[in-house]
Design an enzyme around this catalytic site. Structure first.
Site, PDB file in Angstrom:
ATOM      1  CG  ASP A  36      -1.506   1.059   7.929  1.00  0.00           C
ATOM      2  OD1 ASP A  36      -0.533   0.824   7.186  1.00  0.00           O
ATOM      3  OD2 ASP A  36      -2.069   2.167   7.982  1.00  0.00           O
ATOM      4  NE  ARG A  40       3.259   4.044   9.185  1.00  0.00           N
ATOM      5  CZ  ARG A  40       1.986   4.153   9.544  1.00  0.00           C
ATOM      6  NH1 ARG A  40       1.644   4.971  10.517  1.00  0.00           N
ATOM      7  NH2 ARG A  40       1.060   3.441   8.926  1.00  0.00           N
ATOM      8  NE  ARG A  49       7.203   0.144   1.880  1.00  0.00           N
ATOM      9  CZ  ARG A  49       6.305   0.698   2.694  1.00  0.00           C
ATOM     10  NH1 ARG A  49       6.667   1.679   3.506  1.00  0.00           N
ATOM     11  NH2 ARG A  49       5.067   0.286   2.682  1.00  0.00           N
ATOM     12  CG  HIS A  53       5.469  -5.957   3.683  1.00  0.00           C
ATOM     13  ND1 HIS A  53       4.406  -5.235   4.182  1.00  0.00           N
ATOM     14  CD2 HIS A  53       5.968  -5.207   2.659  1.00  0.00           C
ATOM     15  CE1 HIS A  53       4.268  -4.118   3.490  1.00  0.00           C
ATOM     16  NE2 HIS A  53       5.202  -4.071   2.565  1.00  0.00           N
ATOM     17  CB  SER A  81      -5.894  -2.046  -0.787  1.00  0.00           C
ATOM     18  OG  SER A  81      -4.790  -1.219  -1.098  1.00  0.00           O
ATOM     19  CG  ASN A  84      -1.730  -2.287  -0.891  1.00  0.00           C
ATOM     20  OD1 ASN A  84      -2.231  -3.104  -0.131  1.00  0.00           O
ATOM     21  ND2 ASN A  84      -1.407  -1.061  -0.469  1.00  0.00           N
ATOM     22  CD1 TRP A  85      -3.994  -3.753  -7.734  1.00  0.00           C
ATOM     23  CD2 TRP A  85      -2.122  -4.921  -8.051  1.00  0.00           C
ATOM     24  NE1 TRP A  85      -4.329  -5.088  -7.691  1.00  0.00           N
ATOM     25  CE2 TRP A  85      -3.195  -5.826  -7.887  1.00  0.00           C
ATOM     26  CE3 TRP A  85      -0.831  -5.434  -8.257  1.00  0.00           C
ATOM     27  CZ2 TRP A  85      -3.019  -7.210  -7.921  1.00  0.00           C
ATOM     28  CZ3 TRP A  85      -0.665  -6.832  -8.300  1.00  0.00           C
ATOM     29  CH2 TRP A  85      -1.759  -7.690  -8.137  1.00  0.00           C
ATOM     30  CB  ILE A 210     -12.911   2.817   6.579  1.00  0.00           C
ATOM     31  CG1 ILE A 210     -13.588   3.157   7.914  1.00  0.00           C
ATOM     32  CG2 ILE A 210     -13.484   1.523   6.006  1.00  0.00           C
ATOM     33  CD1 ILE A 210     -13.263   2.228   9.071  1.00  0.00           C
ATOM     34  CB  SER A 211      -8.019   2.439   3.828  1.00  0.00           C
ATOM     35  OG  SER A 211      -7.328   3.438   4.509  1.00  0.00           O
TER      36      SER A 211
HETATM   37  C1  FPP Z   1       0.351  -2.186   5.332  1.00  0.00           C
HETATM   38  O1  FPP Z   1       1.570  -1.720   5.866  1.00  0.00           O
HETATM   39  C2  FPP Z   1       0.434  -3.610   5.034  1.00  0.00           C
HETATM   40  C3  FPP Z   1       0.275  -4.143   3.797  1.00  0.00           C
HETATM   41  C4  FPP Z   1       0.014  -3.352   2.594  1.00  0.00           C
HETATM   42  C5  FPP Z   1       0.413  -5.577   3.545  1.00  0.00           C
HETATM   43  C6  FPP Z   1      -0.064  -6.473   4.640  1.00  0.00           C
HETATM   44  C7  FPP Z   1       0.721  -7.723   4.548  1.00  0.00           C
HETATM   45  C8  FPP Z   1       1.117  -8.473   5.584  1.00  0.00           C
HETATM   46  C9  FPP Z   1       0.730  -8.235   6.970  1.00  0.00           C
HETATM   47  C10 FPP Z   1       2.013  -9.634   5.401  1.00  0.00           C
HETATM   48  C11 FPP Z   1       1.617 -10.573   4.393  1.00  0.00           C
HETATM   49  C12 FPP Z   1       0.245 -11.156   4.580  1.00  0.00           C
HETATM   50  C13 FPP Z   1      -0.189 -12.149   3.807  1.00  0.00           C
HETATM   51  C14 FPP Z   1      -1.546 -12.720   3.963  1.00  0.00           C
HETATM   52  C15 FPP Z   1       0.692 -12.716   2.811  1.00  0.00           C
HETATM   53  P1  FPP Z   1       2.331  -0.571   5.086  1.00  0.00           P
HETATM   54  O2  FPP Z   1       3.345  -1.187   4.199  1.00  0.00           O
HETATM   55  O3  FPP Z   1       1.352   0.309   4.383  1.00  0.00           O
HETATM   56  O4  FPP Z   1       3.011   0.193   6.267  1.00  0.00           O
HETATM   57  P2  FPP Z   1       3.324   1.751   6.344  1.00  0.00           P
HETATM   58  O5  FPP Z   1       1.998   2.456   6.324  1.00  0.00           O
HETATM   59  O6  FPP Z   1       4.028   1.885   7.649  1.00  0.00           O
HETATM   60  O7  FPP Z   1       4.175   2.083   5.167  1.00  0.00           O
END
Ligand code: FPP
Length: 265
Positions: A36, A40, A49, A53, A81, A84-85, A210-211
């Site tokens: 996570d 940020r 963003r 990633h 998750s 995330n959709w 834990i989400s």
């Molecule tokens: C959460 O950060 C992260 C994700 C939803 C995606 C995780 C993906 C990766 C680490 C890279 C790609 C991995 C693979 C296997 C292709 P967030 O975007 O929710 O961060 P925030 O809470 O700061 O907004």
């Protein structure tokens, strides 16, 4: 509770000192990670963003390498998750393309390291091309058992349990199984049936939730929350988390040796 108190103390140490502090015989076998803080990390640098990633993917590669170095055989990551959709379409498309790039690039590494790529989640919801690649790489590595990288995609812990219950009901209707069922029978219906429960669950970015990740499997897992954002979670942070884990006493609901069942309570 200060969630980084232990990490704060260890952050004084050099990487070499951290490594020397680890007991190679007491490392976790299976670590789960909620990656996570990519967004940020990016916004803190005035970047889009997706830059977070991308850097998150670099962190993931580094963590996989450190686990390889330390011979930690199983890693399970929460890559995408159900929730995330609901992100903007452009971000979802970019995340799917990162997954595609990751699999194309690591395909050979999985073979070289004899590592199984095990995708879990409602994979049928992934875009067709990514879904096909996910299944191909999973199939070509399915025979490896000693090292497993489990990637949760379109995953939710509650839906995993519901899917298991529904499959179990189907098997009950056809007489393949009858109640009352045991925990271990139930576990066969989970997507993680081939894995031991995680010993350690790490969540980055300061959130202590834990989400909906591995709800059944983490019943006795040690939890480690750190404020470090996922793209900054590199070798040093892995070592700090492992040292913290090794300080824990895992009792699985039992009493300690010193207070044995024979002693008067
Ligand atoms: C959460 O950060 C992260 C994700 C939803 C995606 C995780 C993906 C990766 C680490 C890279 C790609 C991995 C693979 C296997 C292709 P967030 O975007 O929710 O961060 P925030 O809470 O700061 O907004």
């Amino acid at each position: 509770m200060d969630i980084t108190s232990s990490a704060d103390i260890q952050s004084e140490l050099t990487e070499q000192e951290l490594l020397l502090g680890l007991d190679a015989d007491q490392l976790p076998r299976h670590v789960a990670i909620i990656m996570d803080g990519n967004g940020r990390w990016a916004s803190g640098r005035g970047l889009p963003r997706i830059a977070g990633h991308r850097e998150g993917l670099a962190a993931l590669r580094e963590v996989i390498n450190v686990f390889d170095e330390l011979h930690i055989p199983m890693l399970t990551i929460y890559a995408f998750s159900h929730e995330n959709w609901n992100r903007p379409k452009a971000e979802i498309t970019l995340l799917m393309s990162l997954l595609d790039q990751f699999l194309q690039k690591e395909r050979q590494t999985f073979q070289d390291r004899k590592m199984r790529f095990l995708p879990i989640g409602r994979l049928h919801l992934l875009p067709d091309a990514v879904q096909a690649l996910v299944h191909e790489v999973a199939n070509e590595t399915a025979h490896y058992t000693d090292r497993i990288l489990t990637v949760a995609l379109s995953y939710g812990g509650r839906s995993e349990i519901l899917d298991a219950v529904n499959d179990l009901l189907d098997d009950s209707r056809t007489g393949k199984i009858s109640g009352p069922i045991t925990e271990s029978q139930f576990e066969h219906y989970l997507t993680t049936a081939d894995l031991p429960d995680p010993d350690l669950l790490i969540r980055t970015s300061g959130e202590a939730r834990i989400s909906n990740f591995l709800l059944w499997q983490i019943a006795y897992t040690e939890l480690y929350f750190t404020k470090v954002l996922w793209p900054d979670f590199r070798r040093r942070e892995v070592l700090i988390a492992l040292l913290d884990y090794q300080k824990r006493e895992r009792r699985f609901g039992r009493v300690t040796q010193a207070v044995s069942p024979q002693s008067t309570l």
